[in-house]
Enzyme design. Structure first.
Site, short mmCIF file in Angstrom:
data_model
loop_
_atom_site.label_atom_id
_atom_site.label_comp_id
_atom_site.label_asym_id
_atom_site.label_seq_id
_atom_site.Cartn_x
_atom_site.Cartn_y
_atom_site.Cartn_z
N GLU A 191 12.44 11.02 43.15
CA GLU A 191 11.85 9.70 42.92
C GLU A 191 12.98 8.68 42.87
O GLU A 191 14.05 8.98 42.36
CB GLU A 191 11.08 9.78 41.58
N ASP B 279 3.54 11.70 47.74
CA ASP B 279 2.64 10.69 47.15
C ASP B 279 3.35 9.34 47.26
O ASP B 279 3.78 8.76 46.27
CB ASP B 279 2.34 11.05 45.69
N CYS C 297 -12.96 -13.82 37.84
CA CYS C 297 -11.83 -12.92 37.56
C CYS C 297 -11.43 -12.16 38.81
O CYS C 297 -12.27 -11.74 39.59
CB CYS C 297 -12.24 -11.94 36.46
N CYS D 193 -11.91 -7.19 39.46
CA CYS D 193 -12.84 -6.33 40.22
C CYS D 193 -13.29 -7.10 41.45
O CYS D 193 -13.46 -8.30 41.41
CB CYS D 193 -14.09 -6.01 39.39
N CYS E 170 -13.83 -6.96 28.63
CA CYS E 170 -13.67 -6.54 30.02
C CYS E 170 -14.31 -5.16 30.13
O CYS E 170 -13.95 -4.25 29.39
CB CYS E 170 -12.19 -6.48 30.38
N CYS F 278 -20.66 -7.81 34.82
CA CYS F 278 -19.69 -8.60 34.05
C CYS F 278 -19.92 -10.08 34.26
O CYS F 278 -20.03 -10.55 35.38
CB CYS F 278 -18.28 -8.24 34.51
N GLN G 246 -0.40 6.82 35.05
CA GLN G 246 -1.63 6.53 35.79
C GLN G 246 -2.63 5.82 34.89
O GLN G 246 -2.77 6.20 33.73
CB GLN G 246 -2.23 7.85 36.30
N CYS H 11 -2.39 6.17 48.58
CA CYS H 11 -3.20 5.07 48.05
C CYS H 11 -3.53 4.07 49.17
O CYS H 11 -4.07 3.01 48.91
CB CYS H 11 -2.47 4.38 46.90
N1 SAH Z 1 3.44 10.84 42.18
C1 SAH Z 1 3.55 9.86 41.13
C2 SAH Z 1 3.82 8.43 41.57
C3 SAH Z 1 3.49 8.04 42.96
S1 SAH Z 1 3.67 6.30 43.26
C4 SAH Z 1 2.33 9.92 40.24
O1 SAH Z 1 1.34 10.51 40.61
O2 SAH Z 1 2.37 9.38 39.16
C5 SAH Z 1 4.96 6.26 44.45
C6 SAH Z 1 6.34 6.45 43.85
O3 SAH Z 1 7.28 6.44 44.89
C7 SAH Z 1 6.78 5.34 42.91
O4 SAH Z 1 7.11 5.93 41.68
C8 SAH Z 1 8.02 4.72 43.60
O5 SAH Z 1 9.01 4.34 42.66
C9 SAH Z 1 8.51 5.86 44.43
N2 SAH Z 1 9.32 5.54 45.62
C10 SAH Z 1 9.23 4.46 46.44
N3 SAH Z 1 10.08 4.58 47.48
C11 SAH Z 1 10.71 5.78 47.33
C12 SAH Z 1 11.68 6.49 48.10
N4 SAH Z 1 12.17 6.00 49.23
N5 SAH Z 1 12.09 7.71 47.66
C13 SAH Z 1 11.58 8.23 46.51
N6 SAH Z 1 10.66 7.60 45.75
C14 SAH Z 1 10.23 6.39 46.15
#
Ligand code: SAH
Length: 457
Positions: A336, A384, A81, A84, A162, A75, A286, A411
């Site tokens: 969530e 997650d 930028c 990346c 991009c 790029c 995502q 992540c």
């Molecule tokens: N599993 C989902 C998103 C994961 S990202 C996917 O794959 O698309 C992490 C998520 O946790 C976010 O959506 C965020 O809003 C949520 N989050 C953050 N703190 C939290 C809590 N204490 N209890 C529940 N959810 C929470």
């Protein structure tokens, strides 16, 4: 420790490591120097820019011995930028670095011995992002500019394309700013709070090809609406939805509260595996659906569902993992904290005809203990969490309730390693650690982990 080097020194160093920002790290008598553009295993002559008590910064004067994995960044905007960080490292080299990074973090932070598998990467690691959020502004000559931000800054690198975005995003990048003056729309100016067009957001559904364009404007009323719609249709002939979002605030948050339809449908539909998702202008989704499918398939594999399990999906977002699991489980309960995301999860469950899902908005660490008290138990628990990892109270609940399997999607390898240690000390065994490359050319890496309950002796 006082710095062994000072500003404007020139020296030759060996690069040992790479930071999360993509900077090379060299040590001078144990003192770390962060060097933009340098890669591990390189020897470079560097110029010291700044020294602090415990670390300093330098720039490359010359790479004396390049890494075998060094490539010319494809790029042309790479150096300016902030999008990346690793385009100067071959894709193979990136995957190798990510694998080693995960392995080192697991050992250093968590003393976790489970095998770290090679990173699952993309065959074609370009044009993978399904969403571009393009800020518009103007240059000193008053012409429109559009692109992405410089690293840690709000100044826009004006660009025509991009390489990680779709062709539709490029069409807007290159085309719309040229047309703005003709249409008579002024790009917004952050300093003066004048002008109309703040951002242009483009989302593309990979599976169906549907495309949504969102104009984020300072005011709801603007006389060039029709001309803007016509120009977008000309630049992106496959557009299926054109929306307007109004953001009148002095803020660098992209979206305002009000979204209106300018043309076409309100949503686009995408699928991950066999599950359909409805995406609106502002809904979370995502950004790399191809690799999301790889990640979720791995999570599903680790959940090892036979059909009679009850599953809890903690931190479920819009229910992407939950719905993936619901195809194989007896029942899935998702929690969530963002109520809007839970609304999306419920809508998407209905869209796919699932009747074995239940979603609730609230903090996972409060809702899940309550579920257990109410007798809503789970055989498998999927988490997650955001970068900071799982809440302590949630980990405690897991250790008390002892679901037979835990699948941890993360992540952030550092908080993952910390939490795995707690789970291992409390009776779980980490079986396998699978990194997945969701964001090629960035330093990010997503990891999915399988834990099973140890036999009690
Ligand atoms: N599993 C989902 C998103 C994961 S990202 C996917 O794959 O698309 C992490 C998520 O946790 C976010 O959506 C965020 O809003 C949520 N989050 C953050 N703190 C939290 C809590 N204490 N209890 C529940 N959810 C929470």
């Amino acid at each position: 420790m006082s710095a062994p080097v000072k500003k404007n020194d020139r020296l030759t160093v060996y690069i040992e490591d790479l930071t999360h920002d993509g900077n090379g790290v060299a040590k001078v008598d144990g003192y770390p120097l962060f060097i933009q553009g340098a890669l591990p295993n390189e020897t470079a002559e560097v110029h010291v820019l700044k020294t602090l008590k415990n670390y300093g910064f330098a720039k490359v004067v010359e790479i004396l011995k390049p890494s075998p994995d060094r490539v010319e960044a494809p790029c042309e905007y790479f150096k300016q930028c902030g999008g990346c960080q690793l385009q100067h490292l071959s894709y193979e080299g990136q995957l190798k670095w990510k694998e080693n990074m995960v392995r080192n973090v697991m050992q250093r932070i968590g003393k976790i011995d489970a095998p770290v598998l090679p990173v699952k990467g993309m065959e074609e690691p370009w044009q993978y992002r399904n969403k571009a959020q393009i800020p518009f502004s103007s240059n000193e000559a008053g012409q429109a500019i559009a692109g992405f931000y410089k690293t840690k800054s709000h100044s826009i690198v004006d660009m025509e394309r991009c390489l990680i975005q779709t062709g539709e995003a490029d069409a807007i990048l290159a085309g719309l700013k040229k047309e703005l003056a003709t249409i008579g729309i002024q790009p917004y100016n952050e300093q003066t709070h004048e002008g109309m067009l703040r951002h242009l957001v483009i989302r593309k559904a990979r599976a169906t090809g549907e495309v949504m364009v969102v104009l984020v404007t300072k005011k709801k009323k603007f006389p060039q609406k029709e001309a803007a719609v016509g120009t977008i249709q000309k630049l992106v002939p496959n557009v299926t939805s054109i929306m307007q979002n109004v953001n009148s605030d002095k803020t660098n948050v992209i979206f305002g509260d009000e979204t209106v339809n300018l043309w076409g449908k309100d949503v686009i539909i995408d699928t991950i595996g066999d599950v359909r998702f409805e995406i609106s202008a502002r809904s979370f989704y995502q950004v790399n659906p191809e690799q999301t499918e790889v990640l979720y398939k791995q999570a599903l594999d680790y959940a090892d569902l036979q059909g009679d399990e009850r599953v809890i999906d903690a931190y479920c977002g819009i229910g992407t993992i939950s719905l993936f699991l619901a195809q194989k489980a007896k029942a899935v309960m998702g929690v969530e904290i963002v109520p809007q995301a839970i609304e999306d999860a419920k809508r998407n469950a209905a869209l796919n005809g699932f009747t074995n899902t239940y979603f609730e908005a609230g903090p996972a660490e409060e809702v899940i203990p309550r579920w257990y008290k109410e007798g809503k138990e789970a055989d498998v628990l999927v988490v997650d969490p955001p970068r900071k990892g799982c809440d302590d109270a949630l980990l405690t609940t897991i250790l008390e309730q002892r679901p037979k399997r835990v699948v941890y999607v993360s992540c952030n390898p550092a908080t993952l390693a910390r939490d795995l240690r707690i789970l291992e000390d409390g009776g779980y065994q980490t079986q396998e650690i699978q990194p997945v490359d969701m964001f090629p050319h960035s330093t990010h890496v997503e990891v999915v982990t399988e834990l099973t309950l140890k036999e009690r002796s």
